[in-house]
Design an enzyme around this catalytic site. Structure first.
Site, short mmCIF file in Angstrom:
data_model
loop_
_atom_site.label_atom_id
_atom_site.label_comp_id
_atom_site.label_asym_id
_atom_site.label_seq_id
_atom_site.Cartn_x
_atom_site.Cartn_y
_atom_site.Cartn_z
N GLU A 20 116.31 31.75 32.22
CA GLU A 20 115.03 31.40 31.57
C GLU A 20 113.90 32.39 31.82
OE1 GLU A 20 113.81 27.42 32.51
OE2 GLU A 20 115.63 26.51 31.74
N TYR B 103 115.92 21.02 26.75
CA TYR B 103 115.59 19.69 27.27
C TYR B 103 114.80 18.84 26.29
CZ TYR B 103 117.10 21.31 31.88
OH TYR B 103 117.84 21.76 32.93
N GLU C 227 122.24 24.49 30.23
CA GLU C 227 121.51 23.39 30.87
C GLU C 227 121.09 22.39 29.80
OE1 GLU C 227 118.10 24.31 33.37
OE2 GLU C 227 119.14 25.99 34.29
N ASN D 213 119.27 26.92 27.34
CA ASN D 213 118.85 25.75 28.11
C ASN D 213 117.93 24.94 27.21
OD1 ASN D 213 120.19 26.89 30.24
ND2 ASN D 213 118.39 27.17 31.55
N ARG E 289 128.30 26.09 36.89
CA ARG E 289 127.33 27.18 36.84
C ARG E 289 126.49 27.12 38.11
NH1 ARG E 289 121.65 27.53 33.89
NH2 ARG E 289 121.25 29.69 34.44
N HIS F 42 118.22 33.50 39.61
CA HIS F 42 117.57 32.26 39.19
C HIS F 42 116.29 32.12 40.02
CE1 HIS F 42 118.47 28.11 37.26
NE2 HIS F 42 117.25 28.02 37.75
#
Ligand SMILES: *[C@@H]1O[C@H](CO)[C@@H](O)[C@H](O)[C@H]1NC(C)=O
Ligand SMILES: *[C@@H]1O[C@H](CO)[C@@H](O)[C@H](O)[C@H]1NC(C)=O
Ligand SMILES: *[C@@H]1O[C@H](CO)[C@@H](O)[C@H](O)[C@H]1NC(C)=O
Ligand SMILES: *[C@@H]1O[C@H](CO)[C@@H](O)[C@H](O)[C@H]1NC(C)=O
Ligand SMILES: *[C@@H]1O[C@H](CO)[C@@H](O)[C@H](O)[C@H]1NC(C)=O
Length: 507
Positions: A189, A331, A396, A329, A99, A144
């Site tokens: 995002e 985390y 991600e 995404n 990506r 992005h």
């Protein structure tokens, strides 16, 4: 942490794995494991050929007091020149997709389609061809965060004209690169980006418009996304036959008190649902609780309108359903707690929910990133429940590591998160198709400069060649991809590999 503590931790991970049915740890047929990057963070060559100036070029040159080490992405990892080496590294690990994102001003130096850079397009065509000829599927993100600098002087994403400008850029990209691309992401995002760039100042252009800057920004980003989606659908899908979607950053929320059943749901709506509900829910539009609470707070402030803008029925319909997959995404997670409210007082922080970290969650070298593996399974179940189990592409997931190539904390992180993902899939029926490690290379980590290292590959930023050195995690990743299942790592083998690895890299 020292190696013995670490090996102890590994043993406990393996121990807890023994109770899990071994079939749960298999990757299904066709499941794709890959890695990710973004243009400004890795490309460098900021002024190569006729490239225009992006808002990130401007931000790092003119406002570098916002970058912790005063650095910039002028050279970064120099992937503009070194992409062939990177493709060989990915191929060697066995990664199935890559990506990356397109730089708007590398393709359209003025931001508009009246001038198209042939050199810029050629770079992306070469990169895509190199990937394909090595068996790696390109996943292309159109935007992005690096829009043309002059658009900043028009208010960046707070200006509704951006919707049209983005759509025209996307049309050029589909026409020129679409014959070579099967997987598109419009925008990375949108919600986090708006909070940090319009609502705050840690992302370019750093407008810090507390009043409703991030609401306006997201409003326009969602419209821009929907326009691009429909352009693809109507003008290109029949001949190019790809998939197109958007990627959301969503965390999982753990309630502080078991009896507080609303806090986690409302926190999910204000975090993930803000951008996802308009696209993925059955009725579209912003989450009802968000509309209600922001409207009440606006009234208490004496405003004749809500600070959250409204979508007309036209836009609600255009945005609803405008994604072929749910890009995720993820985390970290948060703890949440409802804050009691008296009649006639504002909702605490609009949501009425206090969000905080659990101090018992392990830290990582990145201060916002507490390690909470079970949160990935949690958010996958949240998405399944909220949006009717859409196909999910995890685009991600990853962690920064300590200096050097022995990235034990990354292996532990990826093992824990992937295990949680596989349980959500194989035990709970979540429809996950793709898993992507952030990131391939250490890179320019936005306002953290080069101080945080998210790469599977270490990059020497002091060397003119930006020398790449694979970290220990790459060997482990290669093994699980080859076996098609998540394997508990063998301590003896890992330390043997570690010594061999150090001998051949001279560390
Ligand atoms: C590009 O930028 C670099 C600094 O990063 C500078 O040294 C170089 O002269 C610039 N090249 C052109 C063609 O402007
Ligand atoms: C933090 O997590 C631990 C372990 O999951 C839990 O026992 C504890 O209650 C949590 N702390 C708070 C403040 O909720
Ligand atoms: C929920 O539990 C907390 C702590 O156990 C308690 O203080 C609170 O009153 C309870 N709330 C409700 C609505 O039961
Ligand atoms: C940088 O890489 C080039 C091409 O591989 C090589 O010829 C050169 O010697 C390297 N430079 C240094 C300083 O290592
Ligand atoms: C771990 O690896 C070592 C060295 O390759 C090997 O001798 C041993 O049998 C392995 N242990 C297990 C449990 O697989």
């Amino acid at each position: 942490m020292d190696i013995l503590t670490f090996l102890g931790l590994l043993s406990s991970l393996i121990g807890s794995g023994a109770s899990v049915q071994s079939d749960y740890l298999k990757f299904p047929q066709g499941f794709s494991i890959g890695t990710a990057s973004s243009s400004y963070q890795v490309e460098g060559a900021w002024n190569a050929s006729d490239k225009g100036v992006s808002v990130w070029d401007w931000f790092t040159h003119e406002k570098n007091e916002f970058i912790i080490d005063g650095s910039n992405g002028d050279v970064a990892c120099d992937t503009y020149h070194k992409y062939k080496e990177d493709v060989q590294i990915m191929k060697n690990i066995g990664l199935k997709h890559y990506r990356f994102s397109l730089s708007w001003t590398r393709i359209l130096p003025n931001g508009f389609p009246n001038k198209i850079s042939q050199d810029g397009l050629q770079y992306y065509k070469d990169l895509i061809d190199e990937l394909r000829s090595n068996g790696i599927e390109p996943f292309v993100t159109i935007y992005h965060w690096d829009h043309p600098e002059f658009m900043n002087r028009f208010g960046s994403w707070t200006n509704a004209l951006m919707v049209k400008w983005f759509a025209e850029y996307a049309r050029v990209v589909f026409r020129e690169l679409g014959p070579r691309v099967k997987f598109w992401t419009t925008i990375n995002e949108p919600n986090n980006y708006c909070e940090q760039s319009s609502g705050g100042k840690s992302q370019a252009p750093g407008m810090d418009l507390a009043f409703s800057g991030s609401y306006l920004c997201l409003h326009n980003l969602l419209k821009a996304h929907a326009r691009a989606y429909h352009i693809y659908n109507e003008e290109f899908r029949a001949t190019q036959n790809g998939k197109i979607g958007i990627v959301m950053p969503c965390r999982h929320n753990f309630p502080k008190y078991e009896n507080d059943t609303e806090a986690a749901r409302i926190a999910f709506e204000f975090d993930c649902g803000w951008a996802a509900n308009p696209i993925f829910s059955k009725n579209g539009d912003y989450p009802a609780v968000m509309k209600q609470r922001i409207k009440e707070n606006s009234q208490l402030e004496g405003l004749p309108f809500s600070r959250l803008p409204e979508f007309s029925p036209y836009w609600i319909n255009l945005i609803r359903g405008s994604s072929d997959y749910f890009g995720l995404n993820h985390y970290t997670s948060k703890m949440v707690e409802s804050v009691p409210r008296k009649r006639g007082t504002p909702w605490y922080q609009e949501s009425g929910v206090r969000v905080f970290v659990n101090e018992s969650w392990p830290e990582s070298p990145t201060n916002w990133l507490r390690v909470v593996p079970e949160g990935l399974g949690g958010v996958l179940r949240d998405v399944k429940e909220a949006y009717g189990n859409p196909p999910v592409y995890i685009l991600e997931n990853g962690v920064s590591s300590y200096p050097g190539v022995a990235d034990y904390n990354r292996i532990e992180f990826l093992y824990g998160y992937m295990k949680s993902m596989l349980l959500a899939m194989n035990r709970d029926g979540c429809n996950v198709k793709v898993y992507t490690v952030w990131s391939l290379l250490d890179n320019f980590e936005w306002d953290r400069g080069y101080t945080e290292r998210f790469g599977l590959i270490e990059v020497d930023f002091t060397h003119p060649n930006r020398t790449r050195t694979p970290r220990l995690s790459t060997g482990w990743l290669k093994k699980i991809i080859a076996k098609g299942r998540l394997i508990a790592f063998n301590n003896t083998e890992l330390s043997v590999n570690y010594r061999a690895f150090n001998m051949c890299t001279g560390n």
